[in-house]
Structure formats: C-alpha cells, structure tokens
Design an enzyme around this catalytic site. Sequence first.
Site, mmCIF file in Angstrom:
data_model
loop_
_atom_site.group_PDB
_atom_site.id
_atom_site.type_symbol
_atom_site.label_atom_id
_atom_site.label_comp_id
_atom_site.label_asym_id
_atom_site.label_seq_id
_atom_site.Cartn_x
_atom_site.Cartn_y
_atom_site.Cartn_z
ATOM 1 N N SER A 276 0.830 -1.206 0.000
ATOM 2 C CA SER A 276 0.000 0.000 0.000
ATOM 3 C C SER A 276 0.861 1.251 0.000
ATOM 4 C CB SER A 276 -0.894 0.023 1.254
ATOM 5 O OG SER A 276 -1.596 1.244 1.367
ATOM 6 N N TYR B 58 -1.734 -0.343 10.009
ATOM 7 C CA TYR B 58 -1.745 -0.749 8.594
ATOM 8 C C TYR B 58 -0.440 -0.350 7.906
ATOM 9 C CZ TYR B 58 -3.881 -1.485 3.953
ATOM 10 O OH TYR B 58 -4.189 -1.932 2.691
#
Length: 242
Positions: free
Chosen positions: A140, A153
């Site tokens: 990501s 995350y």
Amino acid sequence: MNYALVTGGSRGIGRAICIELAARGYPALINYASNEVAALETKRIIEEKGGTAELLPFNVSDGTAVDMALEEWGERHPEDYIGVLVNNAGIRQDAMMVFMQDSQWKEVLDISLNGFFYVTRRLLKMMLMKRNGRIINIVSLSGLKGLPGQTNYSAAKAAVIGATKALAQEVAPRKVTVNAVAPGFIATDMTKDLDEETLKKTVPAGRFGQPEEVAALVSFLASDSAAYITGEVISINGGLYS
C-alpha cells in the site's frame, strides 16, 4: 499444472486479480476466510469467461490452518503445484494510535504480515524445486509514506515491503521472483468509507484507481516477461506521492 493462489481473493482487488490471472490461463485458487458467497461469485465470473477456479478457504493468520489447507490441496492435486502466489489478504482497522486497541494492532499485522509469512513459507519449497515461481505481495501507499490513523496498517505493509526485498535476494538464483505492488486509492469495499470526492483532488490523475488496473500489473509480474524484475515495489497510485 501451474496454479495461481490469491489470498483474500473473493472481493475487490483480490477478485479482479483472480479474474485476470484466470483469463491469462492460470487455474485460480480463490482464498477467503468467511465470505463464501463472494468467493462463489468470483468463481462464477471466472467460469463464465471460460476460465477455471477453485475455492480454497482458510484464515491466513492461522499458521496451522494454512498448512492443513495447502497440504490437503496438494494431496488432491499430486501432479500440480502453485507457481503464482498473490498475498493480497489484508484488513484496515483505522484509529489514532493514542486510542488504538491491542486487537486493532494485532489483527491488522496478523493478516497482512503473518499471513504473508505462513502462506509464502508453505509454498516456497515447491517453487524452488521447480525453479519457477512468482510471489507478488499487495502492499500500500500507506506502507511507503505512512498515513495518519493507520499506524497499524502502515507498519504491516512496510514490514511486508522489507520482507519482499529480503526474500527476493534469497530465491532469485532459483528463478523465483518476489515483488510488491503498492496501490494508492482504489475503488473497493475497503475504501468505500473514505471521502472520495475530497481525496481524489489530492491525486494528480484526478480519480481513484480501479481494481482491474491493479490486476493488470499483477498479471504482468506473474508472466514470463517479468522474469528479470524482482525485489521491486511498484506503485500504482495515479501520481500520488508523499
């Protein structure tokens, strides 16, 4: 036969990757943890397009479950092996760190990071024996630049990026490549709670990406044409950088 396994393959980016790899001739193994309805829909789409797909349910964060599911699959497919692995499974549980609960930290890292470890370790031996393999980790933008409210995350995806670079060097002599794909804002269930109208103004391309665009990049990295690309983190984010 050379199969492709996509973890978290029932929806969103994972579904698009399963469909694209099946269109390229790989029998697709659709992994999911609980949403069988979505996984069956992915299988139906693939088969309607003339491809082949199987469901392969297990929780990537449970090492014992991973081993059992993949061992049982191998027993059913003695002449086959999984030569393409896409580690796509991941969840978001956003919170400012000062308010973050233990479970929010642990569950996000368990699925993205430990899931990568359990599944990849299990499949790596056969890839090395066959001297052929493609491991593609979906990371990501958060893992590259960090995003507020996503300490968990961002940490998980940054860790997978580091693992990608290290593992690529270990297995390159055996013709196994390991790369990471780092999407920015992609229109999926995972981003539906975000303010798209505001956020797309921060993207030079002026829009969110589509899952099929990520799938096209993954498909290339899985191909023979990408045999000399390894240890790379390739962003697909419409020009959005820190």
